[in-house]
Structures are given as C-alpha cells and as structure tokens.
Enzyme design. Structure first.
Site, mmCIF file in Angstrom:
data_model
loop_
_atom_site.group_PDB
_atom_site.id
_atom_site.type_symbol
_atom_site.label_atom_id
_atom_site.label_comp_id
_atom_site.label_asym_id
_atom_site.label_seq_id
_atom_site.Cartn_x
_atom_site.Cartn_y
_atom_site.Cartn_z
ATOM 1 N N GLY A 24 0.681 -1.445 -0.343
ATOM 2 C CA GLY A 24 -0.323 -0.130 -0.053
ATOM 3 C C GLY A 24 0.984 1.042 -0.169
ATOM 4 O O GLY A 24 2.063 1.130 0.205
ATOM 5 N N ILE A 26 0.524 4.000 2.508
ATOM 6 C CA ILE A 26 2.099 4.489 3.385
ATOM 7 C C ILE A 26 3.191 2.949 3.574
ATOM 8 O O ILE A 26 4.642 2.861 3.728
ATOM 9 C CB ILE A 26 1.488 4.735 4.610
ATOM 10 C CG1 ILE A 26 0.181 5.691 5.050
ATOM 11 C CG2 ILE A 26 2.353 4.983 5.567
ATOM 12 C CD1 ILE A 26 -0.252 5.865 5.819
ATOM 13 N N ALA A 134 -1.437 0.398 12.524
ATOM 14 C CA ALA A 134 -1.813 1.244 12.370
ATOM 15 C C ALA A 134 -2.913 1.815 12.553
ATOM 16 O O ALA A 134 -3.487 0.913 11.623
ATOM 17 C CB ALA A 134 -1.573 1.791 10.652
ATOM 18 N N TYR A 166 -16.077 2.872 10.698
ATOM 19 C CA TYR A 166 -14.587 3.008 9.961
ATOM 20 C C TYR A 166 -13.719 3.323 11.180
ATOM 21 O O TYR A 166 -13.202 2.534 11.390
ATOM 22 C CB TYR A 166 -13.992 3.579 8.739
ATOM 23 C CG TYR A 166 -12.813 4.048 8.476
ATOM 24 C CD1 TYR A 166 -12.142 2.216 7.653
ATOM 25 C CD2 TYR A 166 -11.952 4.335 8.695
ATOM 26 C CE1 TYR A 166 -10.548 2.913 8.300
ATOM 27 C CE2 TYR A 166 -10.568 4.937 8.777
ATOM 28 C CZ TYR A 166 -9.882 3.842 8.192
ATOM 29 O OH TYR A 166 -8.407 3.346 7.538
#
Ligand code: UDP
Length: 354
Positions: A24, A26, A134, A166
């Site tokens: 991804g 990051i 994260a 989320y």
C-alpha cells in the site's frame, strides 16, 4: 534485540520484519525504509488497494506474499519468527468504506485480531514480537476538540450511519492491541495517522491531494467539496514512514498511542490554490455540494489537527518535507505516469540514524 549505535554501527544480525499491507501507499514507503537499513522484510498484501508496482520487483531481502493476512499467517511454519511486526493492512478511503462497509469492518477487525494473536507468540524465541499497529485520526470521530490529543474522548455518530463504522473498527483495533499489551505482555505501539500524502498515493479511493493534482495537471476544474473551509494537516509519507521504526524501537513508546502527522493547518480551498500555483495550472476551483460528492447525510469533519507533543517528546518527531515540496513531488510522479518510479528520498529523523 541488537540496535546499532555510534559504538556499534551494524546490527549483529539482520532484523526480520513483517509488514502487512506493505504494497500500500504508506506500507511501501515503510518497506523501502526497512530494506535500506538492511532488514529482511516479508510483505503480506492481498492487493485490494495495494499495488505490487509499489515494491521493488526483485530484492534479495524482500519476500512478497499475495494473500489475505489471516491466511498468510496461518501458512507460516511454526518456527518462523519475526523481530518486528508492522500492521498496515486495512480498508482505506472514505469511498470504499461507504461502498462496502461489510468487508471494510471485517477486514479491519478480523485481520487485526489474527495479527495480534500471531504476534503474541512469534517474536524471537517464541516471545511476543514488538508490534506497531497503524490506526487513523478517524478514531477521534467528530470530536470538535482542537487539536486532537491521544487521550481525548472520542465522539461518533449513530450506527445507522455507515460512515462511522470505519472509526469504530479502528478504535476496536486499538482496544484489542492495547489489551494484548496489558494481558499478554505484547510490546505494542499504536500510530494514529493523520492526512498522509506523497508520491505513490492514488486518487481512486477519494484522497484529496492526488485528485487535485491530477485535475490540475489536466487543467480541469478542481472539485472542492462543501465551501472549502474545512481544514486538514497534511504530512509527507516519507516523514511518516521514517518515524515508524523509531517508534517501534523506543521503550518509552510501548503500550501507547501516538498521533503521527503534521500540525500545519490548511483549508481545502487553500490546498486547491496551492496545487494550482505549484503546478502552474490553468484549472479553476469548482465547489461541489457534499450531497453531490458523497452519499446523502455524509458528515465531513470540519477541522482535524493533531497535537504532536507526545510523538515529539518521545521520539523527536518533526516533519521535514514541506507541503509545497510534497505537492511538487506528487505532480512529477503523476505526470510521469502512476506506474513510474517513486521518489524514495530518504528522510532521517534523529533516532532513525543508525
Ligand atoms: N475533498 C475534496 N475534493 C475531493 C476529495 C476530497 O474537497 O476530490 C475534501 C474532503 O471532503 C475532505 C478533505 O478534502 O474535507 C480531505 O479528504 P480526504 O478524503 O483526503 O481525507 P479525510 O476526509 O479522511 O480527511
């Protein structure tokens, strides 16, 4: 675990790191960082939003496994252990969350649960493995506090609004991670990322900067949602990626949550004008009503700013790349084609120099 210092510049052996979500945006920057310091890196990514092209095609210290995280963890041999685990696999982007809340919630909660269970017994010698999770500034929900401090109360909308799923799923991840720290002695660090930007980020999942830059390069109208007065703080991904191994290695960071980002505030209208200026674009700004941009009833956050006191005091974090530089680098990456090589400029924060 041996860490290099001035007296002992080389680690006694290469660290073995696992990075979930390592393809991804990051994650890939983090992987480059770990490879550059000499680690062996195993990436697990199902390429749902990650891109294989974000990683080196071949690197003798990189192993890439394309799989859902829980499947990959179950397939590792019993004796396979890791020195550090970075968990960045997650559903990303507001548009994806709204379009597919079931898989977003399930991905965030079940994959994190699998990772933590694995981490509890897969460090060196079967001990718990140092783990960084994260998380996201979304965890603060619609709190109106300015700036957001790690121990602030959080404020969410009702469960009938899928937008908040989320935030709640990431908050649950944090609870679970901290509980593993307390109950099982897992050395855990939680990093709450604020708006992270830079080369390698694509606009398809709704992220504002690559969208603006793409429109600017095409001299097409830049779509600002609402009246553009909502504000954010943008931090370059290279600064974010560089601080993660430092947080992981810091005993003072264990069992704690850290805001990671920039505290320079910009409105979205100001961002649009900065992009136009830096790319010398002929684009104009087009204001789009929220109801046309998102599903009806979507609640955007008016202000989001991190308090960086804790991450500054604990590991000396200070963003080093200006937003202007980031915009220029994003523009040159996008204009070269989004498959083009990323500017992996090395960023060094005080404690990451080894
Ligand atoms: N935004 C915008 N135009 C776009 C995409 C996003 O004006 O094409 C706005 C969005 O409404 C939000 C801000 O930019 O206020 C940041 O959006 P992003 O999705 O990048 O991050 P987040 O909402 O998570 O802060």
């Amino acid at each position: 675990m041996a860490h290099a210092s001035a007296a002992n510049p080389q680690p006694s052996r290469r660290r073995r790191c696992l990075v979930s979500g390592g393809a991804g945006f990051i994650g890939a920057h983090l992987v480059r960082h770990l490879l550059a310091r000499g680690d062996h890196v195993t990436v697990v990514d199902n390429l749902s939003t990650g891109r294989r092209i974000n990683l080196p095609e071949f690197h003798e210290q990189l192993r890439f496994i394309e799989a859902d995280l829980s499947h990959a963890l179950g397939a590792f041999g019993k004796g396979e252990t890791f020195d550090e685990l970075y968990h960045l696999a997650a559903a990303v982007g507001v548009s994806l969350i709204i379009a597919d809340p079931i898989s977003s919630i399930e991905t965030n909660v079940s994959q994190t649960s699998a990772l933590l269970r694995f981490a509890a017994e897969r460090g060196p010698g079967g001990a718990p493995a140092p783990t960084l999770i994260a998380s996201s500034s979304e965890v603060y929900g619609k709190s109106t506090a300015i700036p957001f401090r790690e121990d602030d109360d959080v404020v969410y909308g009702p469960t009938t609004k899928s937008r908040w799923s989320y935030a709640m799923s990431k908050a649950l991840d944090e609870h679970l991670a901290l509980a593993y720290g307390q109950q099982r002695g897992l050395p855990i660090v939680v990093a709450r990322f604020f708006n992270t930007v830079g080369p390698g980020q694509v606009g398809e999942h709704g992220m504002v900067l690559p969208r603006f830059v793409e429109r600017a390069l095409a001299h097409a109208p830049i779509e600002v949602y609402g009246d553009g007065s909502q504000s954010r703080c943008f931090c370059d991904v290279r600064d974010v990626a560089a601080i993660l191994p430092t947080l992981m290695a810091s005993p003072a960071a264990r069992g704690r949550v850290f805001n990671v980002g920039s505290d320079r505030v910009l409105t979205i209208a100001e961002l649009a004008h900065a992009v136009i200026r830096i790319t010398a674009s002929k684009s104009r700004v087009a204001m789009i009503r929220y109801s046309d941009a998102y599903a009806a009833g979507f609640e955007d956050l008016l202000r989001r700013k991190p308090d960086l006191t804790r991450v500054r005091e604990t590991v000396g974090f200070e963003p080093s790349i200006t937003l202007e530089q980031t915009i220029a680098d994003v523009a040159s990456w996008i204009s070269g084609g989004k498959g083009s090589p990323i500017d992996w400029r090395a960023v060094s924060h005080p404690e990451t120099k080894r």
